[in-house]
Design a protein around this motif. Sequence first.
Motif, PDB file in Angstrom:
ATOM      1  N   ASP A 131       5.160  14.320   2.116  1.00 50.95           N
ATOM      2  CA  ASP A 131       4.647  13.576   3.259  1.00 50.95           C
ATOM      3  C   ASP A 131       4.584  12.112   2.844  1.00 50.95           C
ATOM      4  O   ASP A 131       3.641  11.678   2.186  1.00 50.95           O
ATOM      5  CB  ASP A 131       3.253  14.101   3.648  1.00 50.95           C
ATOM      6  N   SER A 136       4.508  13.600  11.463  1.00 45.11           N
ATOM      7  CA  SER A 136       4.019  14.942  11.815  1.00 45.11           C
ATOM      8  C   SER A 136       5.186  15.834  12.230  1.00 45.11           C
ATOM      9  O   SER A 136       5.236  17.020  11.860  1.00 45.11           O
ATOM     10  CB  SER A 136       3.007  14.857  12.971  1.00 45.11           C
ATOM     11  N   LYS A 196       4.474   2.526  10.625  1.00 48.03           N
ATOM     12  CA  LYS A 196       3.257   2.065   9.946  1.00 48.03           C
ATOM     13  C   LYS A 196       3.582   0.736   9.263  1.00 48.03           C
ATOM     14  O   LYS A 196       3.634  -0.299   9.908  1.00 48.03           O
ATOM     15  CB  LYS A 196       2.774   3.102   8.939  1.00 48.03           C
ATOM     16  N   HIS A 224       3.222   6.929   4.654  1.00 43.37           N
ATOM     17  CA  HIS A 224       2.937   5.519   4.328  1.00 43.37           C
ATOM     18  C   HIS A 224       3.974   4.897   3.401  1.00 43.37           C
ATOM     19  O   HIS A 224       3.811   3.744   2.989  1.00 43.37           O
ATOM     20  CB  HIS A 224       1.564   5.409   3.633  1.00 43.37           C
TER      21      HIS A 224
HETATM   22  C1  LIG Z   1      -0.514  10.790   5.013  1.00 40.73           C
HETATM   23  C2  LIG Z   1      -0.206  10.900   6.471  1.00 40.73           C
HETATM   24  N1  LIG Z   1       0.591  11.885   6.899  1.00 40.73           N
HETATM   25  C3  LIG Z   1       0.925  12.032   8.184  1.00 40.73           C
HETATM   26  C4  LIG Z   1       0.445  11.156   9.130  1.00 40.73           C
HETATM   27  C5  LIG Z   1       0.811  11.377  10.565  1.00 40.73           C
HETATM   28  O1  LIG Z   1       1.546  10.311  11.075  1.00 40.73           O
HETATM   29  P1  LIG Z   1       2.048  10.415  12.581  1.00 40.73           P
HETATM   30  O2  LIG Z   1       0.835  10.489  13.443  1.00 40.73           O
HETATM   31  O3  LIG Z   1       2.830   9.159  12.793  1.00 40.73           O
HETATM   32  O4  LIG Z   1       2.862  11.646  12.673  1.00 40.73           O
HETATM   33  C6  LIG Z   1      -0.407  10.119   8.747  1.00 40.73           C
HETATM   34  C7  LIG Z   1      -0.957   9.185   9.750  1.00 40.73           C
HETATM   35  O5  LIG Z   1      -1.764   8.342   9.501  1.00 40.73           O
HETATM   36  C8  LIG Z   1      -0.738   9.992   7.384  1.00 40.73           C
HETATM   37  O6  LIG Z   1      -1.556   9.012   6.961  1.00 40.73           O
END
Ligand SMILES: Cc1ncc(COP(=O)(O)O)c(C=O)c1O
Length: 382
Positions: free
Chosen positions: A190, A84, A215, A193
Amino acid sequence: MTSAWQPRPDLWTLDPDVLHLNHGSWGAVPRRVQELAARLRAEGEANPPAWFRSLPERVAAARSSLARSLGADEDGFALVPNASTGVTVALETVPLRPGDRILVTDHCYGAVRFAAERFARLRGATVVEVPVVLSASADEVVAAVSSAVSAPRGVAVALVDQITSSTATVFPVDRLVAACRAAGVPVIVDGAHGPGLLDSPVPAGADFWTGNLHKWSCAPRGSAGLVVAREWRAATMPPVVSWSEHADLPGRFDWQATADYVPWLAAPSSLSVLDELGWPAVRSAVSGLVADGAALVAKAIGGAVPDLADPAPTMRLVELPSFVRVEDKAAEEALRVRIARDARAEVNVAMFGGRSFLRLSAHAYTSAHDFELLAARLPALL
Ligand SMILES: Cc1ncc(COP(=O)(O)O)c(C=O)c1O
């Protein structure tokens, strides 16, 4: 069910009374890495000033090692706490003027979409959502994004997923990056994963890519990377203004004021644990396991495994039967909680295109028995 697979529950500290089938949301940290993190924290508490003095060198070493493991150019690889943050930093960096358009697809992670909406609000831009059907082939995904980025009214920046969250699908990200670049549109990938699920998660040519180590790579939570293309490095600033303000990228992301730096320092040891496990081979065994497990659960509940062109290696969707109604975020959470309480199982629940799904994940600790138990317990509570 896949029979040759031997799970390694000994490496983890997960509660054996729970069916852990939602690695995709929060990961899980191997015992050995937790122990290292605890030792590092104890060292910090033994002498805080000495600990903070030691950090610049240690953070830089961890950063270089993580960049090499991900196959990223070290000079453009910055540490961030999570994907994020990576997306937020990228959106802050790209120039957006009133009337500009930020492209996302309808598979975009909800909170990442909020980030796009925030920058749209701040700059007077708008978010445009490109629909991509669940069963889309790679060609169809590329065609949908290509036609949107080359439309006459144009797009100022595209934000695309590498592996989608609620639909657990691998997008053809190299081709999406190429299509955006051909249209002259900067692209943010993004890759939350990507690390741990893809052998080479950092796509060549993306303007920005961000991916979570906490993750599938099993690093302590708060460890992620942001890869910045050469042309954006001078303009890309860390989220917190601190003493590293006038350093170059990536070093200026290393110091984010008084904070917990342990996750970054311990992250390389997670990658070592996965290496020792022979993770790429384990991952393909786990992939077979989750495919078989999803089919078993689908049969038990009268649901179905949707046909995806390229499902995420270790996640599978199971469509819920039509009598199970999940119409909003509150209902999603209520079902997750009910399954956790009544089936002692952690799973993700997601909606897409008016349909509702369980998203099942597997990692090195998952066994066929986990899916058998879920299949036995779910019908009574749906
Ligand atoms: C596709 C995707 N983007 C962004 C995020 C956000 O990850 P984080 O909370 O570690 O910033 C996630 C979290 O599951 C995600 O699945």
